[in-house]
Design a protein around this motif. Structure first.
Motif, PDB file in Angstrom:
ATOM      1  N   ARG A   1    -119.550  -6.841 -54.520  1.00  0.00           N
ATOM      2  CA  ARG A   1    -118.418  -6.525 -55.367  1.00  0.00           C
ATOM      3  C   ARG A   1    -118.406  -7.420 -56.607  1.00  0.00           C
ATOM      4  O   ARG A   1    -118.800  -8.581 -56.548  1.00  0.00           O
ATOM      5  CB  ARG A   1    -117.105  -6.763 -54.600  1.00  0.00           C
TER       6      ARG A   1
ATOM      7  N   THR B   1    -117.583  -2.902 -66.717  1.00  0.00           N
ATOM      8  CA  THR B   1    -117.440  -3.068 -65.265  1.00  0.00           C
ATOM      9  C   THR B   1    -115.974  -2.975 -64.875  1.00  0.00           C
ATOM     10  O   THR B   1    -115.615  -2.330 -63.887  1.00  0.00           O
ATOM     11  CB  THR B   1    -118.023  -4.417 -64.814  1.00  0.00           C
TER      12      THR B   1
ATOM     13  N   GLU C   1    -114.382  -0.240 -62.347  1.00  0.00           N
ATOM     14  CA  GLU C   1    -113.719  -0.669 -61.113  1.00  0.00           C
ATOM     15  C   GLU C   1    -112.263  -0.232 -61.097  1.00  0.00           C
ATOM     16  O   GLU C   1    -111.716   0.091 -60.035  1.00  0.00           O
ATOM     17  CB  GLU C   1    -113.828  -2.183 -60.949  1.00  0.00           C
TER      18      GLU C   1
ATOM     19  N   VAL D   1    -113.819  -8.624 -63.597  1.00  0.00           N
ATOM     20  CA  VAL D   1    -112.931  -7.468 -63.717  1.00  0.00           C
ATOM     21  C   VAL D   1    -111.637  -7.821 -64.439  1.00  0.00           C
ATOM     22  O   VAL D   1    -111.120  -7.049 -65.251  1.00  0.00           O
ATOM     23  CB  VAL D   1    -112.635  -6.879 -62.321  1.00  0.00           C
TER      24      VAL D   1
ATOM     25  N   ALA E   1    -111.224  -4.667 -57.862  1.00  0.00           N
ATOM     26  CA  ALA E   1    -112.544  -4.526 -57.250  1.00  0.00           C
ATOM     27  C   ALA E   1    -112.515  -4.798 -55.753  1.00  0.00           C
ATOM     28  O   ALA E   1    -113.442  -4.413 -55.037  1.00  0.00           O
ATOM     29  CB  ALA E   1    -113.542  -5.473 -57.926  1.00  0.00           C
TER      30      ALA E   1
END
Length: 286
Positions: free
Chosen positions: A270, A63, A67, A276, A259
């Protein structure tokens, strides 16, 4: 198109048709590991093993990689559309994928000129995908390391493609955390910014441990090494990352999760900052 895939690095091949001669498949490399996290096929077992080791401690690493890539695209789009930037120096390019810097910029302004820089021979092997410039613009690829800014700045392909009397967008996306404190990343960034005229921009992202539990942060740092000289990730705090923008004027919303940076039109919901664990920002040189 204005580009020559050459290198003057001691001991390095000068034949761009044989970059694979320099690939060590037994050692993980950040560009190939990133490609693995993004679901690409240009990676080797060492890269996959290293990527899996990081994922074992930080399960949302894929992820984070996705992102971060989206942040790059939004930053380029903002600079080209809102700030009128027509020249980009993208260091730490990575293996070509969809919506590379020149594709995003030239979709807005076909005359945009982009120079890519990376030090992985497998990126060099795919560099022709980075050189598919629009007829109005130009692209070039330089085989070099961020830690050697002088080689980058004096390279003839850079000087042929970028006009340093006009503003430049300097892209340092997911690359600074591979520069150790001993290599003085702040001095490297300062040197690059020094040659850029007022009105230029720095867009950067950086891995952080700010949102991770202390034990997980330590495990992530250990896993990132994965026995590889290319694997060390130097996680830095928000304050340490913000220091790269000293003397620059931050673009709203300032330093934030990649993000969240200008992600109003991105798919919702989000990812969280913890998922992130990477900061991003864009700033203008006065």
């Amino acid at each position: 198109m204005e580009a020559a895939l050459t290198t003057d690095a001691p001991g390095a091949t000068t034949d761009p048709t044989h970059p694979r001669d320099r690939i060590d498949t037994s050692v993980a490399h950040p560009a190939r590991r990133y490609n693995y996290w993004l679901g690409g096929k240009d990676n080797f077992q060492a890269d996959r093993d290293s990527g899996d080791a990081v994922a074992a401690s930080f399960p949302t690493i894929r992820t984070a990689a996705l992102e971060n890539r989206r942040f790059l695209q939004r930053a380029v789009r903002h600079l080209a559309r809102e700030e009128g930037i027509r020249q980009f120096l993208d260091i730490g390019t990575g293996i070509p994928t969809a919506d590379n810097t020149h594709e995003v910029a030239q979709s807005i302004a076909p005359e945009s000129r982009v120079v890519y820089v990376d030090n992985d021979p497998i990126v060099l092997a795919h560099a022709r995908a980075l050189l598919t410039s629009s007829p109005e613009g130009a692209t070039a690829y330089i085989d070099a390391d961020l830690r050697d800014p002088e080689k980058i700045l004096r390279h003839p392909d850079l000087l042929r493609t970028i006009d340093f009397s006009r503003p430049v967008g300097l892209m340092l996306v997911a690359i600074l955390h591979f520069v150790a404190d001993d290599d003085d990343p702040y001095a490297v960034v300062t040197r690059l910014l020094d040659v850029l005229p007022p009105g230029s921009y720095l867009a950067a992202s950086h891995a952080t441990h700010d949102h991770l539990p202390p034990q997980i942060a330590q495990e992530a740092k250990a896993a990132a090494r994965a026995g590889s000289p290319h694997g060390l990730i130097n996680l830095r705090t928000q304050a340490e990352f913000t220091r790269f923008f000293d003397g620059l004027e931050l673009v709203e919303p300032g330093v934030t999760s990649v993000a969240e940076w200008r992600a109003e039109d991105a798919p919702q919901p989000r990812p969280t900052a913890a998922e992130v664990s990477m900061y991003g920002a864009v700033a203008r040189k006065r």
